[in-house]
Design a protein around this motif. Structure first.
Motif, PDB file in Angstrom:
ATOM      1  N   PRO A 166       0.840  -1.203   0.000  1.00 56.79           N
ATOM      2  CA  PRO A 166       0.000   0.000   0.000  1.00 56.79           C
ATOM      3  C   PRO A 166       0.878   1.258   0.000  1.00 56.79           C
ATOM      4  N   VAL A 167       0.464   2.258  -0.775  1.00 59.51           N
ATOM      5  CA  VAL A 167       1.219   3.508  -0.879  1.00 59.51           C
ATOM      6  C   VAL A 167       0.240   4.671  -0.864  1.00 59.51           C
ATOM      7  N   ILE A 168       0.579   5.713  -0.106  1.00 60.55           N
ATOM      8  CA  ILE A 168      -0.176   6.969  -0.127  1.00 60.55           C
ATOM      9  C   ILE A 168       0.710   7.989  -0.830  1.00 60.55           C
ATOM     10  N   THR A 169       0.196   8.567  -1.908  1.00 62.93           N
ATOM     11  CA  THR A 169       0.994   9.497  -2.696  1.00 62.93           C
ATOM     12  C   THR A 169       0.109  10.642  -3.180  1.00 62.93           C
ATOM     13  N   GLY A 170       0.675  11.540  -3.937  1.00 60.54           N
ATOM     14  CA  GLY A 170      -0.061  12.680  -4.463  1.00 60.54           C
ATOM     15  C   GLY A 170      -0.098  12.667  -5.968  1.00 60.54           C
TER      16      GLY A 170
ATOM     17  N   ASN B 187      -4.596  13.589  -2.640  1.00 60.53           N
ATOM     18  CA  ASN B 187      -4.070  12.392  -1.996  1.00 60.53           C
ATOM     19  C   ASN B 187      -4.648  11.152  -2.670  1.00 60.53           C
ATOM     20  N   VAL B 188      -3.777  10.187  -2.954  1.00 62.27           N
ATOM     21  CA  VAL B 188      -4.180   8.964  -3.631  1.00 62.27           C
ATOM     22  C   VAL B 188      -3.689   7.780  -2.807  1.00 62.27           C
ATOM     23  N   ASN B 189      -4.623   6.872  -2.473  1.00 62.80           N
ATOM     24  CA  ASN B 189      -4.261   5.627  -1.790  1.00 62.80           C
ATOM     25  C   ASN B 189      -4.263   4.516  -2.831  1.00 62.80           C
ATOM     26  N   ILE B 190      -3.113   3.901  -3.030  1.00 62.75           N
ATOM     27  CA  ILE B 190      -2.980   2.847  -4.036  1.00 62.75           C
ATOM     28  C   ILE B 190      -2.404   1.607  -3.372  1.00 62.75           C
ATOM     29  N   THR B 191      -2.967   0.452  -3.715  1.00 64.30           N
ATOM     30  CA  THR B 191      -2.377  -0.821  -3.302  1.00 64.30           C
ATOM     31  C   THR B 191      -1.970  -1.559  -4.559  1.00 64.30           C
ATOM     32  N   LEU B 192      -0.725  -1.982  -4.568  1.00 61.33           N
ATOM     33  CA  LEU B 192      -0.167  -2.675  -5.712  1.00 61.33           C
ATOM     34  C   LEU B 192       0.085  -4.126  -5.336  1.00 61.33           C
TER      35      LEU B 192
ATOM     36  N   ILE C 262       8.546   4.054  -7.502  1.00 62.00           N
ATOM     37  CA  ILE C 262       7.960   4.004  -8.848  1.00 62.00           C
ATOM     38  C   ILE C 262       6.524   4.529  -8.839  1.00 62.00           C
ATOM     39  N   LEU C 263       5.713   4.115  -7.858  1.00 67.53           N
ATOM     40  CA  LEU C 263       4.329   4.583  -7.805  1.00 67.53           C
ATOM     41  C   LEU C 263       4.253   6.089  -7.670  1.00 67.53           C
ATOM     42  N   LYS C 264       5.079   6.663  -6.808  1.00 68.49           N
ATOM     43  CA  LYS C 264       5.050   8.123  -6.627  1.00 68.49           C
ATOM     44  C   LYS C 264       5.453   8.833  -7.905  1.00 68.49           C
ATOM     45  N   SER C 265       6.459   8.308  -8.612  1.00 69.89           N
ATOM     46  CA  SER C 265       6.894   8.982  -9.837  1.00 69.89           C
ATOM     47  C   SER C 265       5.853   8.858 -10.954  1.00 69.89           C
TER      48      SER C 265
END
Length: 183
Positions: free
Chosen positions: A77-81, A87-92, A126-129
């Motif tokens: 899980p990652v919280i990014t912008g 704010n975006v909550n993503i689970t990979l 990678i997710l943040k970029s």
């Protein structure tokens, strides 16, 4: 006479038990889907990767380090912008396995817990970029493009650490409450 026979049988039994213990400590098994790297107390980690089966080693000098080379899942899980600062909550979900030929390098440079050390950090990076290139609306409408871009970048980055990513997929994508309430 019988005492001597029992005494010699006892000595033979003891010698057989000691010999069996030494032979047993000189054998190790590598199960299906696993590979082993041998650590030698005098020469360090050997560059040879041992395949499945029963193998010999020098007791108290060599030690096998067993790695699981089957595909395993990991959720990160990652919280990014996003590009528009939402704010975006993503689970990979990642299916990964190590490159068998690179196990000695993985063991010496990262360690046995390579997946705990490498995957969360490179996934977050990678997710943040990738997510920063899209705004919140594009993340919803172009989800396949985002997923493919994350997969390509993450596969390339993981290869530098000796990992093969069999599957990368976005399993969860939500936004902060400000964006959700504005809809």
């Amino acid at each position: 006479m019988a005492a001597k026979v029992f005494e010699s049988i006892g000595k033979f039994g003891l010698a057989l038990a000691v010999a069996g213990g030494v032979v047993n400590s000189a054998l190790y098994n590598v199960d299906a889907g696993h590979r082993a790297v041998i650590f030698d107390r005098f020469r360090g980690v050997q560059d040879i990767v041992v395949g499945e089966g029963t193998h010999f080693l020098i007791p108290w000098v060599q030690k096998p380090i067993i790695f699981d080379c089957r595909s395993r899942p990991r959720n990160v899980p990652v919280i990014t912008g996003s590009k528009d600062l939402q704010n975006v909550n993503i689970t990979l979900r990642i299916l990964f396995r190590p490159v068998a030929s690179q196990l000695p390098r993985i063991y010496t440079s990262i360690g046995e817990d390579y997946d705990e050390r490498v995957l969360p950090s490179i996934t977050t990076e990678i997710l943040k970029s990738v997510v920063a290139r899209f705004d919140a609306g594009e993340l919803i409408t172009q989800r396949e493009l985002v997923s493919r871009q994350v997969s390509d970048d993450l596969t390339e980055r993981a290869a530098t650490f000796g990992l093969i990513l069999d599957d990368v997929s976005l399993t969860h994508l939500t936004f902060g409450k400000e964006f959700t309430e504005s809809l």
